[in-house]
Design an enzyme around this catalytic site. Structure first.
Site, PDB file in Angstrom:
ATOM      1  N   CYS A  68     -25.812 -42.567  -5.287  1.00 51.17           N
ATOM      2  CA  CYS A  68     -24.853 -43.035  -6.288  1.00 51.17           C
ATOM      3  C   CYS A  68     -23.601 -42.179  -6.383  1.00 51.17           C
ATOM      4  CB  CYS A  68     -25.474 -43.036  -7.684  1.00 51.17           C
ATOM      5  SG  CYS A  68     -26.916 -44.056  -7.827  1.00 51.17           S
ATOM      6  N   GLY A 115     -22.534 -44.442  -1.877  1.00 49.02           N
ATOM      7  CA  GLY A 115     -23.359 -45.624  -2.095  1.00 49.02           C
ATOM      8  C   GLY A 115     -22.595 -46.867  -1.705  1.00 49.02           C
ATOM      9  N   ASN A 168     -25.959 -40.905 -11.802  1.00 44.73           N
ATOM     10  CA  ASN A 168     -26.186 -40.422 -10.434  1.00 44.73           C
ATOM     11  C   ASN A 168     -27.314 -39.406 -10.503  1.00 44.73           C
ATOM     12  OD1 ASN A 168     -24.417 -38.154  -8.209  1.00 44.73           O
ATOM     13  ND2 ASN A 168     -26.014 -39.594  -7.731  1.00 44.73           N
ATOM     14  N   GLY A 169     -28.327 -39.617  -9.705  1.00 44.13           N
ATOM     15  CA  GLY A 169     -29.483 -38.709  -9.712  1.00 44.13           C
ATOM     16  C   GLY A 169     -30.755 -39.517  -9.735  1.00 44.13           C
ATOM     17  N   TYR A 180     -23.676 -32.369   3.752  1.00 45.37           N
ATOM     18  CA  TYR A 180     -23.551 -33.741   4.244  1.00 45.37           C
ATOM     19  C   TYR A 180     -23.024 -34.755   3.237  1.00 45.37           C
ATOM     20  CZ  TYR A 180     -25.049 -38.286   6.057  1.00 45.37           C
ATOM     21  OH  TYR A 180     -25.085 -39.589   6.462  1.00 45.37           O
TER      22      TYR A 180
END
Ligand code: SF4
Length: 490
Positions: free
Chosen positions: A19, A45, A124-125, A266
């Site tokens: 996300c 995402g 997000n998570g 990354y």
């Protein structure tokens, strides 16, 4: 038409961020800023995106769509339905279990109507105790609309007895375990919160006189010309009202920071700034450390584009071996084959990457990649290089072996699909059939991320659970399903 981004064989060989979040307040036409911000966060995402805005005349409005931001949130027809000077947005990648089965009701932001007014949230998570929370909430009468763990936050807020939305959010998030960077909104306030360990990123930016934005990464501030103010601290909640007033609080028990080190390797874009450091520079430094730790005689250092590029530049610089683009990435492939046929699928990695034959013929190649997950892509790339006449192929990997799944918001295969969980490095080398294979050490990675003394094994400065198996937050739901943690003595 539902335009689903493509899923290809080689896509399965990378970990995927699930996300990105973005919010804006105090700006004219918040939805346009949010769409641009989400576009800059698209790498986090690609399956779906959504925007919620509020305008006193139009009330709360939302649009949720499958596919890329550029395909959904650029048309005047859609953007006209999202008026207002405050709003939030979300881009998502489906979780491992729900890939291809996500319903539009799973697409965030989620919205709830409370006695004191409406609120929307984007998360997000990953909530590691979502199953038990969901069971408890359903037993007590909550009716869930989606299969997302993030919806628990809305239901926990609904049960809180606090008199305003930010206080209800604090109540809700105190019950939540795991990783969360949340942006939320009421009619007049934009809210940003990070979990006590700050596993996932969230930054604050300023735009114009009274405008503020919250974003997963700084690259989304740049695209709208916002000025970077600071990171939201681990465990901090900021509440920004539409007249530009910002208040900050620390509603959780204080914990040591455990930011995701894989964001440096990354997930984040190389032009973002994380923890005051350029992501590009950290990745370049990883290459420098790798060259010191794992030197090898060769003729050319090549990246697996794009994510291996900065580390390959660093490796070449440190080793003195020339750098070259031995593999060329086709940037437009994803747009060409939205739904590839079986025959095209079988072409696999060749759809996306091609070898620069003239450059690599008869050369000993050092190939720098960011990670090895299943190893399927690495093997194909090696075959392509040898087919094109490379004399030797030496893999250098810019992260330690990925041996454990992530439970904090990154799509990871089960342990039995992670090559490094099944084999030693030498066994992996034989499996990939390359002349040599070396991964950066955890200490080397920490040094590249700016921790000069390396990893503090007693109190690691980052989350590195996918490499070390040491989870900073117990994965409650997964333990209940039988997941076995690394034995303490291992
Ligand atoms: S387990 Fe790995 S990917 Fe997940 S948060 Fe920790 S370091 Fe990041």
């Amino acid at each position: 038409m539902r335009t689903m981004p493509p899923s290809h064989p080689f896509d399965d060989d990378k970990l995927k961020e699930e996300c990105g979040v973005f919010g804006a307040v105090g700006v004219t036409d918040a939805a346009s800023f949010i769409a641009l911000g989400l576009h800059a966060l698209q790498h986090r995402g690609q399956e779906a995106g959504g925007i919620v805005t509020y305008d006193p005349e139009a009330n709360f409005q939302s649009a949720r769509r499958f596919g890329y931001v550029r395909d959904n949130f650029t048309s005047q027809k859609v953007m006209e339905t999202l008026p207002g000077s405050i709003g939030i947005g979300h881009v998502r990648y489906s979780t491992a279990g729900s890939k291809g089965t996500t319903a539009i009701r799973d697409v965030q932001p989620f919205f709830g109507e409370f006695a004191m007014g409406g609120a929307a949230i984007a998360h997000n998570g990953n909530i590691t105790n979502a199953d038990s929370l969901r069971r408890e909430l359903i037993e007590r009468g909550s009716i869930f609309q989606s299969s997302s763990d993030s919806e628990c936050i809305i239901h926990l807020m609904a049960r809180s007895l606090q008199r305003n939305i930010p206080e209800r959010m604090k109540d809700a998030l105190r019950r939540v375990e795991g990783a969360f960077s949340v942006v939320a909104m009421t009619r007049t306030k934009l809210i940003g919160v990070r979990d006590p360990r700050g596993v996932r990123p969230l930054v604050l930016g300023k735009i114009g006189e009274k405008g503020y934005v919250l974003s997963s990464e700084t690259c989304a501030l740049d695209i709208i010309g916002a000025e970077f103010v600071r990171e939201i601290e681990p465990g901090e909640m900021v509440v920004i009202s539409d007249d530009g007033k910002l208040t900050s609080s620390k509603p959780f028990e204080q914990q040591a920071s455990r930011f995701c080190i894989f964001e440096h390797v990354y997930f984040s874009r190389p032009d973002s700034i994380l923890e005051g450091r350029s992501v590009y520079e950290t990745r370049r430094q990883i290459g420098v450390e790798l060259a010191k730790e794992a030197p090898v005689e060769a003729d050319l250092v090549c990246p697996v584009p794009d994510s291996g590029t900065p580390a390959a530049i660093g490796f070449a610089h440190e080793s003195g071996i020339p750098y070259g683009m031995g593999i060329i990435r086709n940037q437009y492939m994803g747009r060409t084959f939205i739904e590839p046929s079986e025959q095209i699928r079988n072409m696999g990695v060749r759809l996306k990457l091609n070898v620069n034959r003239a450059l690599i013929r008869d050369k000993r190649i050092i190939l720098v990649d960011d990670s090895v997950v299943r190893g399927t892509t690495s093997r194909k790339i090696k075959d392509m290089l040898l087919d094109a006449g490379a004399a030797e192929v030496h893999f250098r990997i810019a992260s330690p072996p990925t041996m454990w799944p992530c439970f904090y918001g990154v799509d990871t295969p089960d342990r039995d699909k992670l090559l490094a969980a099944q084999m030693t490095v030498e066994e992996m080398r034989q499996h990939l059939d390359v002349d040599s294979l070396q991964f950066i050490s955890l200490d080397g990675l920490y040094r590249a991320a700016g921790v000069a003394e390396g990893r503090n094994n007693a109190k690691p400065q980052y989350c590195d659970a996918c490499f070390s198996g040491e989870y900073p937050v117990a994965p409650t739901d997964m333990l209940a399903k039988g997941f076995e943690l690394k034995p303490a003595a291992e």
